[in-house]
Every structure is written in structure tokens, then in C-alpha cells.
Enzyme design. Sequence first.
Site, short mmCIF file in Angstrom:
data_model
loop_
_atom_site.label_atom_id
_atom_site.label_comp_id
_atom_site.label_asym_id
_atom_site.label_seq_id
_atom_site.Cartn_x
_atom_site.Cartn_y
_atom_site.Cartn_z
N GLU A 1 -10.39 3.41 24.34
CA GLU A 1 -10.10 2.87 23.03
C GLU A 1 -9.18 1.87 23.81
O GLU A 1 -8.25 1.91 24.18
CB GLU A 1 -9.23 4.05 22.32
N ASN B 1 2.01 1.32 15.02
CA ASN B 1 1.05 0.32 14.49
C ASN B 1 1.11 0.22 12.80
O ASN B 1 0.92 -0.69 12.02
CB ASN B 1 -0.26 0.48 14.77
N ARG C 1 0.83 -1.26 0.04
CA ARG C 1 -0.20 0.02 0.01
C ARG C 1 0.78 1.28 0.00
O ARG C 1 0.57 2.10 -0.57
CB ARG C 1 -0.72 -0.13 1.31
N ASP D 1 9.93 16.70 23.57
CA ASP D 1 9.76 18.21 23.79
C ASP D 1 10.86 19.10 23.12
O ASP D 1 10.43 20.05 22.69
CB ASP D 1 9.70 18.17 25.28
N ARG E 1 -9.27 3.97 6.63
CA ARG E 1 -8.85 5.15 6.28
C ARG E 1 -8.75 5.08 4.71
O ARG E 1 -8.99 6.25 4.18
CB ARG E 1 -7.22 5.29 6.87
N ARG F 1 -5.74 -0.54 15.50
CA ARG F 1 -5.66 0.52 14.53
C ARG F 1 -6.47 1.39 15.06
O ARG F 1 -7.65 1.28 15.73
CB ARG F 1 -6.38 -0.23 13.13
N CYS F 2 -6.37 3.02 14.70
CA CYS F 2 -7.08 4.20 14.99
C CYS F 2 -8.61 3.73 14.62
O CYS F 2 -9.30 4.06 15.39
CB CYS F 2 -6.59 5.20 14.62
N GLU G 1 -3.33 13.14 13.74
CA GLU G 1 -4.30 12.06 13.66
C GLU G 1 -4.28 11.30 14.89
O GLU G 1 -3.07 10.60 15.16
CB GLU G 1 -4.21 11.20 12.44
N THR H 1 9.53 4.42 18.96
CA THR H 1 10.56 3.55 19.09
C THR H 1 10.64 2.09 18.92
O THR H 1 11.22 1.30 18.25
CB THR H 1 11.01 3.79 20.63
P1 NAP Z 1 1.98 7.41 20.99
O1 NAP Z 1 2.56 6.67 22.18
O2 NAP Z 1 1.40 8.36 21.11
O3 NAP Z 1 3.28 7.44 20.22
C1 NAP Z 1 3.28 8.09 18.73
C2 NAP Z 1 4.66 8.69 18.70
O4 NAP Z 1 4.73 9.75 19.30
C3 NAP Z 1 5.76 7.95 18.69
O5 NAP Z 1 6.77 7.93 17.70
C4 NAP Z 1 6.31 8.31 20.22
O6 NAP Z 1 7.65 7.91 20.38
C5 NAP Z 1 6.13 9.81 19.92
N1 NAP Z 1 6.01 10.49 21.16
C6 NAP Z 1 5.86 10.10 22.35
N2 NAP Z 1 6.05 11.11 23.35
C7 NAP Z 1 6.26 11.97 22.70
C8 NAP Z 1 6.58 13.42 23.17
N3 NAP Z 1 6.41 13.90 24.41
N4 NAP Z 1 6.81 14.47 21.72
C9 NAP Z 1 7.03 14.00 20.72
N5 NAP Z 1 6.74 12.70 20.37
C10 NAP Z 1 6.45 11.80 21.21
O7 NAP Z 1 1.24 6.28 20.27
P2 NAP Z 1 1.50 4.84 19.63
O8 NAP Z 1 1.26 4.05 20.96
O9 NAP Z 1 2.53 4.59 19.00
O10 NAP Z 1 0.21 4.56 18.82
C11 NAP Z 1 -1.08 4.45 19.37
C12 NAP Z 1 -2.11 5.34 19.25
O11 NAP Z 1 -1.93 6.09 18.12
C13 NAP Z 1 -3.68 4.97 19.56
O12 NAP Z 1 -4.31 5.87 20.49
C14 NAP Z 1 -4.03 5.08 18.02
O13 NAP Z 1 -5.54 5.14 18.07
C15 NAP Z 1 -3.31 6.21 17.54
N6 NAP Z 1 -3.33 6.46 16.07
C16 NAP Z 1 -4.13 7.16 15.24
C17 NAP Z 1 -3.94 7.17 13.90
C18 NAP Z 1 -4.98 7.98 13.47
O14 NAP Z 1 -4.80 8.16 12.15
N7 NAP Z 1 -6.01 8.65 13.93
C19 NAP Z 1 -3.22 6.19 13.32
C20 NAP Z 1 -2.64 5.24 13.93
C21 NAP Z 1 -2.49 5.37 15.51
P3 NAP Z 1 8.29 6.66 21.38
O15 NAP Z 1 7.58 5.69 20.39
O16 NAP Z 1 9.58 6.88 21.19
O17 NAP Z 1 7.44 6.96 22.54
O1 G3P Z 2 -4.30 3.11 12.75
C1 G3P Z 2 -3.84 3.78 11.69
C2 G3P Z 2 -4.72 4.47 10.83
O2 G3P Z 2 -4.62 5.16 9.96
C3 G3P Z 2 -5.94 3.18 10.03
O3 G3P Z 2 -5.60 3.03 8.86
O4 G3P Z 2 -6.04 1.53 6.98
O5 G3P Z 2 -5.93 0.50 9.26
O6 G3P Z 2 -7.91 2.07 8.41
P1 G3P Z 2 -6.45 1.85 8.41
#
Ligand code: NAP
Ligand code: G3P
Length: 484
Positions: free
Chosen positions: A385, A162, A111, A223, A445, A291-292, A258, A188
Site C-alpha cells: 500500500e 488522513n 460530511r 500500549d 467508504r 486514503r485507505c 479499519e 499526532t
Molecule cells: P497509524 O500510524 O497506524 O496511526 C493510527 C493511529 O494509531 C494514530 O493515532 C497513532 O498515533 C496511533 N498509534 C500508533 N501506535 C500506537 C500504539 N502502539 N497504540 C495505540 N495507538 C497507536 O496510521 P496512520 O499513518 O495515521 O494512517 C495511515 C494508515 O491508516 C494506512 O495504512 C491506511 O490504509 C489506514 N487507514 C485505514 C482506514 C480504513 O478505514 N480502513 C482509514 C484511514 C486510514 P500517533 O499519530 O501518535 O502515532
Molecule cells: O482512509 C479513510 C477511509 O475511511 C476512506 O474514506 O471516504 O475516502 O473512501 P473515503
Amino acid sequence: MFENISEGKNYKSLFNGEWVKSKSGKTIQLKSPVDETVIGEIQSLSQEEVNDILENSKAAQIKWGETPINERAEVLFKAAELLEENVEEIAKIMQAEIAKDSKSAVSEVKRTVDFIKFTASEGKHIEGETIGGDNFPGFNKSKLSFVTRVPLGVVLSISPFNYPVNLSASKIAPALIAGNSVVLKPPTQGAISALYLAEVFNKAGLPKGVLNTVTGRGSEIGDYLVTHKNVNFINFTGSTEVGKHIAKEANMIPMLMELGGKDAAIVLEDADLELAAKNIVSGAYSYSGQRCTAVKRVLVIDKVADKLIKLIEERVNQLKVGNPEDGVDITPLIDSKAADFVQSLIDDALAKGAKLILGNKREGNLIYPTLFDNVTTDMRLAWEEPFGPVLPIIRIKDIEEAISIANRSEYGLQSSVFTRNIDDAFYIAKKLEVGTVQINNKTERGPDHFPFLGVKSSGMGTQGIRYSIEAMSRPKAIVLNLPR
Ligand code: NAP
Ligand code: G3P
């Protein structure tokens, strides 16, 4: 192809076209979510090193911004070609690093190939406009505004675990075609997969410094990164908690976010229940619900609930559970903290009287697909969630109750409506406070040129190929004042 990015299992960081180690010697060890074996280590960069990267990115952007779009597009096409040649290798890294099942991992990389190609083509069609002064009262044709789109400068791209490849590329490619340089801060856990992607762009002929990477824990380096004077735009995908924190820290730096979701699948009495069950199960459980846009609650009219639940149960029973390389559907969650959190939601629902249909079985980070009936609005599972394979079913009496419960969520990413009545579908769709409503389909998405956005705590700004290019560029107006 990837021989430069690591020394054994020690993965380096991309700086000015070269793969380098941190001068401090500090690294972060990455372990398998499946069995805790060590997969590799990544650099934990210091503030001083991050500063050097951002200075380099700023300098590199100037020439790249002046490079003709068709030449930028050629680099992207080449990157897509190289990625396509390495689908299997990168998918295997993802399986090891984030326990993504083999089918989903391969599909993520493929993709991404399509995404990059489409972005390269779309970029060539982003055009400006000329506006005559006479459209506005009191002005005549002697004023002409020439509006072109110009890059923003340095884009900081922060991606989640993810989709470490796709959600990195979906920031990098539109930013690059718009003429920005990019600093990628990958998750990470997921960083190694993202570093492979960075090397693909590097080998495709991107000039030195136009794409740099910063690895290190977000909690330590985040930060400093998001408040750095050289960052002109932040493109973030991740949790709502971290997104809100970044928005506060970064102050006036424009951003696209997002974030999390609690997508509802609303099922009406006249729905095709087979179709609804099929979509709900794949929407809720693929990549173990991480997945979000996963279906995170079902709101079903009571009269058809028993029938729907039976159909869902049959399909959930067919899901294969195991390790990512075994061709299964449900794999271990990203870490024990995530699995503990999901278990706490399950325990809360059980304690408050939800009816367990399937699941509530755990082996380490592996949570078996879990399905609950009779979930009520006093339970955490109705609102939080899980980011895991747990689906709550909430019975409702009518359309108004469905809309009300759907909209009471702090999130507003997507919703599905299953019905054969187009009037009801549009009535509900108009009332739902979300970015996208899917009629008779799971929440998702793609396709990636559609607008993708969340409202409320689910984000700000709009992704999607053209939307992302526009978000990471701005209009520049030059006004010609003719003498008469
Ligand atoms: P996360 O813990 O928020 O981490 C996301 C990214 O932010 C990582 O690269 C993380 O680095 C970094 N990060 C953490 N603290 C930070 C800070 N203080 N300043 C700058 N960057 C920082 O999220 P995740 O666990 O990877 O993903 C799961 C979440 O993402 C779920 O809530 C999901 O719904 C959401 N999500 C949303 C979408 C969407 O399109 N709406 C898509 C995918 C996922 P580290 O890994 O080093 O901590
Ligand atoms: O969690 C990632 C988000 O962007 C969802 O993508 O393709 O799984 O709906 P998709």
C-alpha cells in the site's frame, strides 16, 4: 469559539470539560508537511495523567449512560450545528496540519456535520425486542426475554492522520449516542484538527468527562492506553501494522478495526472506459492517494488496456499539483518518511521493468502523480500500500486471472468492477474476498450509513452509522418467568 483550547500555539488537552496542559510540561512540536514551519505544539501526556483521564471517563459514563437517548441526541445535533458554523476555520487547520487540499478539507468537515446529524437521528431508532420462549423446542410462552441495548462503558477511539476530523467523529458520535463515554486519542499529526472537533462537542453541552482527549505519541502512550483496565472497547482506524500490534496487546478488550487496503479496480473488455478512467483517477489520486479506500491497482483485460491507459493518462495530466491552499489535487505527503517509502516502491517497479507513463518526480514531500503500465506480480507495487499518488496497472488475460490476483492480496477492503455485463459483475463480486464491491464506481467508504468493513488484514468488525452504534453497545436480556 475555540479560544480555550490553546495558549498561542500551545494546544491543550480536554479533561473533565476543561482544557489543560500536561503537568510535566512535555509537548510535541507539529510541523507543516509542506515547508516544515511550526504549526503548533500539543501536550505529551504522562501515564499518570492518562490514568486520571480514564478514571474520570469511567465515572462520567454512569450518568451519561442513564441520560435519555433523545437528550443525548440533542447534544449531538448541537455539535453538528456548531461544526457547521466553523467549517472554514477547521478546514484551514487541516490544510496546514496534514496538507489536505482545500476542497477535500472542506468536504471532510461538511460530511462530518451530516454524519453527526444522521447518527443523532439513527440513535433514536435503535430499539430492543421481546422474544418468547416458545420459539425453542421444550419451552412455552411462560418465558419472555426483554432485550434492550446498553452502553459498553468507556470507548477508546484512535484515529488516523488522513481524516482527523471525520474518522474521529465517526467513532465519537455513535459511541456517545449509545451512552458510552469516549477517550479520543487523535493522530499526532492531525491532533490540532481533532482537538477543535472535541471542543465542538464540549461546547455543545456534553457533560464534563464524557469526552476526554489524550495526546502524545502512540508509540509512547499507546500500549498503556490500550491495556488500561477502564477501557471497555477500542475503535481504531490506522495502519495494519499498528492495528495488529494493538490487537495483541489489548487481549480480550473487544475492538473494531479499519486498517490498510490495496483496492483493485478490475476493468473488463466491455466496460465504459471513459467512466472507468474517470473513477480510477479520482479514486487513486484524491488527497494524493492517502486514503485507505484509494484505488491502489488496476487489473485490466489486455485487449482494452492501451485505450484505458490513454484515457487515464489524459486525466492524470490534468491534475493540479502544489500546496493545499492553492486549490490543487495533489499536495505534499504527510512526512518525509511517507514520501521516501513511496519513492522506494517507484524505484523497485522501475528496476524490475515497469513502464513509467507519468510522474516519478519529487520535490521534498511532494510526489507528482505517477502512473505505471506493465506492473507484474514480482514488484512490490503490485502488493504494498503506497499511501501516495502512485498507480500500478497490471494487464490480465481474463476474469479468472483478475479474481486470482485480486484475492492474493493480504488486504481485503474494497474492489471495483467496471463492466456492462451484470452477470459478470455479480460473478466477480461474489468471488472477491473484500468487505465491499463497487460496480462501475471507484472504491469509497460513503455514504456513511452503508456498512464499511475490511476482511483479512484490512480490519475486523463493521463501521457505518447503525453498525457502529450496534458495535459500541450490547444487548441486555432480562428474562421474565411467568408462573404459567
Ligand atoms: P497509524 O500510524 O497506524 O496511526 C493510527 C493511529 O494509531 C494514530 O493515532 C497513532 O498515533 C496511533 N498509534 C500508533 N501506535 C500506537 C500504539 N502502539 N497504540 C495505540 N495507538 C497507536 O496510521 P496512520 O499513518 O495515521 O494512517 C495511515 C494508515 O491508516 C494506512 O495504512 C491506511 O490504509 C489506514 N487507514 C485505514 C482506514 C480504513 O478505514 N480502513 C482509514 C484511514 C486510514 P500517533 O499519530 O501518535 O502515532
Ligand atoms: O482512509 C479513510 C477511509 O475511511 C476512506 O474514506 O471516504 O475516502 O473512501 P473515503
